[in-house]
Design an enzyme around this catalytic site. Structure first.
Site, PDB file in Angstrom:
ATOM      1  N   ASP A   1       0.849  -1.208   0.000  1.00  0.00           N
ATOM      2  CA  ASP A   1       0.000   0.000   0.000  1.00  0.00           C
ATOM      3  C   ASP A   1       0.883   1.256   0.000  1.00  0.00           C
ATOM      4  O   ASP A   1       0.374   2.378  -0.127  1.00  0.00           O
ATOM      5  CB  ASP A   1      -1.000  -0.007   1.161  1.00  0.00           C
ATOM      6  CG  ASP A   1      -0.337  -0.032   2.527  1.00  0.00           C
ATOM      7  OD1 ASP A   1       0.895  -0.221   2.592  1.00  0.00           O
ATOM      8  OD2 ASP A   1      -1.051   0.121   3.533  1.00  0.00           O
ATOM      9  N   SER A   2       2.195   1.064   0.066  1.00  0.00           N
ATOM     10  CA  SER A   2       3.125   2.185  -0.161  1.00  0.00           C
ATOM     11  C   SER A   2       2.882   2.789  -1.546  1.00  0.00           C
ATOM     12  O   SER A   2       3.326   3.908  -1.813  1.00  0.00           O
ATOM     13  CB  SER A   2       4.577   1.711  -0.037  1.00  0.00           C
ATOM     14  OG  SER A   2       4.803   0.567  -0.832  1.00  0.00           O
TER      15      SER A   2
ATOM     16  N   ASP B   1      -1.207  -6.104  -0.359  1.00  0.00           N
ATOM     17  CA  ASP B   1      -1.535  -5.478   0.926  1.00  0.00           C
ATOM     18  C   ASP B   1      -3.031  -5.232   1.064  1.00  0.00           C
ATOM     19  O   ASP B   1      -3.683  -4.765   0.122  1.00  0.00           O
ATOM     20  CB  ASP B   1      -0.837  -4.115   1.035  1.00  0.00           C
ATOM     21  CG  ASP B   1       0.390  -4.152   1.929  1.00  0.00           C
ATOM     22  OD1 ASP B   1       0.563  -5.138   2.682  1.00  0.00           O
ATOM     23  OD2 ASP B   1       1.181  -3.196   1.867  1.00  0.00           O
TER      24      ASP B   1
ATOM     25  N   LYS C   1      -1.261  -9.444   2.656  1.00  0.00           N
ATOM     26  CA  LYS C   1      -0.502  -9.016   3.834  1.00  0.00           C
ATOM     27  C   LYS C   1      -1.373  -8.039   4.610  1.00  0.00           C
ATOM     28  O   LYS C   1      -2.069  -7.224   3.990  1.00  0.00           O
ATOM     29  CB  LYS C   1       0.811  -8.344   3.424  1.00  0.00           C
ATOM     30  CG  LYS C   1       1.601  -7.761   4.610  1.00  0.00           C
ATOM     31  CD  LYS C   1       3.031  -7.425   4.266  1.00  0.00           C
ATOM     32  CE  LYS C   1       3.247  -6.079   3.635  1.00  0.00           C
ATOM     33  NZ  LYS C   1       2.755  -4.931   4.435  1.00  0.00           N
TER      34      LYS C   1
ATOM     35  N   GLU D   1      -1.408  -5.613   8.469  1.00  0.00           N
ATOM     36  CA  GLU D   1      -0.601  -5.076   9.558  1.00  0.00           C
ATOM     37  C   GLU D   1      -1.233  -5.393  10.913  1.00  0.00           C
ATOM     38  O   GLU D   1      -2.462  -5.335  11.052  1.00  0.00           O
ATOM     39  CB  GLU D   1      -0.456  -3.551   9.396  1.00  0.00           C
ATOM     40  CG  GLU D   1       0.295  -3.165   8.135  1.00  0.00           C
ATOM     41  CD  GLU D   1       0.497  -1.667   7.998  1.00  0.00           C
ATOM     42  OE1 GLU D   1       0.207  -0.895   8.949  1.00  0.00           O
ATOM     43  OE2 GLU D   1       0.966  -1.253   6.921  1.00  0.00           O
TER      44      GLU D   1
ATOM     45  N   GLU E   1       9.231  -4.606  10.450  1.00  0.00           N
ATOM     46  CA  GLU E   1       9.637  -3.288   9.946  1.00  0.00           C
ATOM     47  C   GLU E   1      10.206  -2.429  11.074  1.00  0.00           C
ATOM     48  O   GLU E   1       9.582  -2.270  12.131  1.00  0.00           O
ATOM     49  CB  GLU E   1       8.448  -2.566   9.274  1.00  0.00           C
ATOM     50  CG  GLU E   1       8.859  -1.200   8.748  1.00  0.00           C
ATOM     51  CD  GLU E   1       7.894  -0.606   7.721  1.00  0.00           C
ATOM     52  OE1 GLU E   1       6.940  -1.287   7.296  1.00  0.00           O
ATOM     53  OE2 GLU E   1       8.130   0.565   7.338  1.00  0.00           O
TER      54      GLU E   1
END
Ligand code: KIV
Length: 277
Positions: free
Chosen positions: A49-50, A88, A118, A120, A186
């Site tokens: 999602d960056s 993401d 993925k 978080e 991270e």
């Protein structure tokens, strides 16, 4: 091959099986040309999602939508022949309930062809991870600095120093117990990342987490040096494409203004002499 069939050579069990073996190589990709570059040398193309910050100029990842992830995910899957796509889950698409997470994860997989997602979060997302994994959604977890929580964390800080170390270790154990096939660490201090890597049976993939992780991930544009003014400590620049591109564009602009481009070889004659081109 349909968009939903497992068409990649690499699948989540292969990644899980790489624990303690040759380090896993992961880069982000958001487009088909980017995916082709990643496919040549990497195990995983992460549709991060960056993308919101890197390609869309957003100030954080919080504004990224399901539609954006599906569009970029499809483009990436089209460019892969060997590497596995992981996509993401964007902010707001999975935190409410395991059911919401399943609905959106299934949509991401069905509409992009990516074989894994993925998300978080550590211990507090374990129930959701277990719910997804039991229903056929392979999950890569992401702990330590979780950029979608930037406002709660108070910035893009190192997570896991001093009193926080136990919490990060507990998060790692919780996502493993829930069935994640791998976990991104991270901005976790390198000693702690090494201890987590030793303790876990699933691969750890580090970004700013030291060399002892089972693999490494970077944002491709960062390691290619595409942004001349963005230099986080954990990124090694393997090229200076931003500076090269600026130089090339300056040359182009000068040649257009000086009427040096296009030259004769870039133009079409009025009368053909040789074979048609
Ligand atoms: O969104 C992303 O690119 C990521 C990586 C930096 C791990 O989550």
């Amino acid at each position: 091959m349909s968009a939903t069939s497992p068409s990649r050579a690499v699948l989540p069990p292969d990644i899980r099986g790489r624990k303690g073996q040759l380090p896993l190589v992961v880069l982000t990709a958001y487009t088909t040309p980017g995916a082709r570059l990643v496919d040549a040398h990497c195990d995983i193309a992460l549709v991060g999602d960056s993308v919101g910050m890197v390609l869309h100029g957003m100030p954080s990842t919080l504004g990224v939508t399901m539609e954006m992830m599906i569009l970029h995910g499809r483009a990436v899957v089209r460019g892969l022949t060997k590497a596995m796509a992981v996509i993401d889950m964007p902010f707001g698409s999975y935190e409410e309930s395991p059911q919401q997470a399943y609905r959106n994860a299934a949509r991401l997989m069905a509409e992009t062809g990516a074989p894994a997602v993925k998300l978080e979060g550590g211990a507090h997302m374990a129930e959701t991870i277990a719910f997804l994994v039991k229903r056929g959604v392979p999950v890569m977890a992401h702990i330590g600095l979780t950029p979608q929580a930037v406002n709660t964390l108070g910035g893009y800080k190192v997570v896991g120093r001093d009193g926080e170390a136990n919490t990060v270790m507990e998060d790692a154990l919780a996502v493993q117990a829930a069935g994640a096939f791998a976990v991104v660490l991270e901005k976790v201090p390198m000693g702690l990342a090494a201890r987590i890597t030793q303790r876990l049976e699933i691969p750890t993939i580090g970004i700013g987490a030291g060399v002892q992780c089972d693999g490494q991930v970077l944002v491709m544009e960062d390691m290619l040096g595409l942004f001349t003014d963005f230099r986080p400590k954990f990124v090694k620049r393997y090229a200076e494409l931003g500076a090269m591109a600026l130089e090339a564009i300056a040359d182009y602009a000068a040649e257009v203004r000086g009427r040096q481009f296009p030259a004769e070889e870039h133009s079409f004659p009025d009368v053909l002499k040789g074979p048609k081109t």
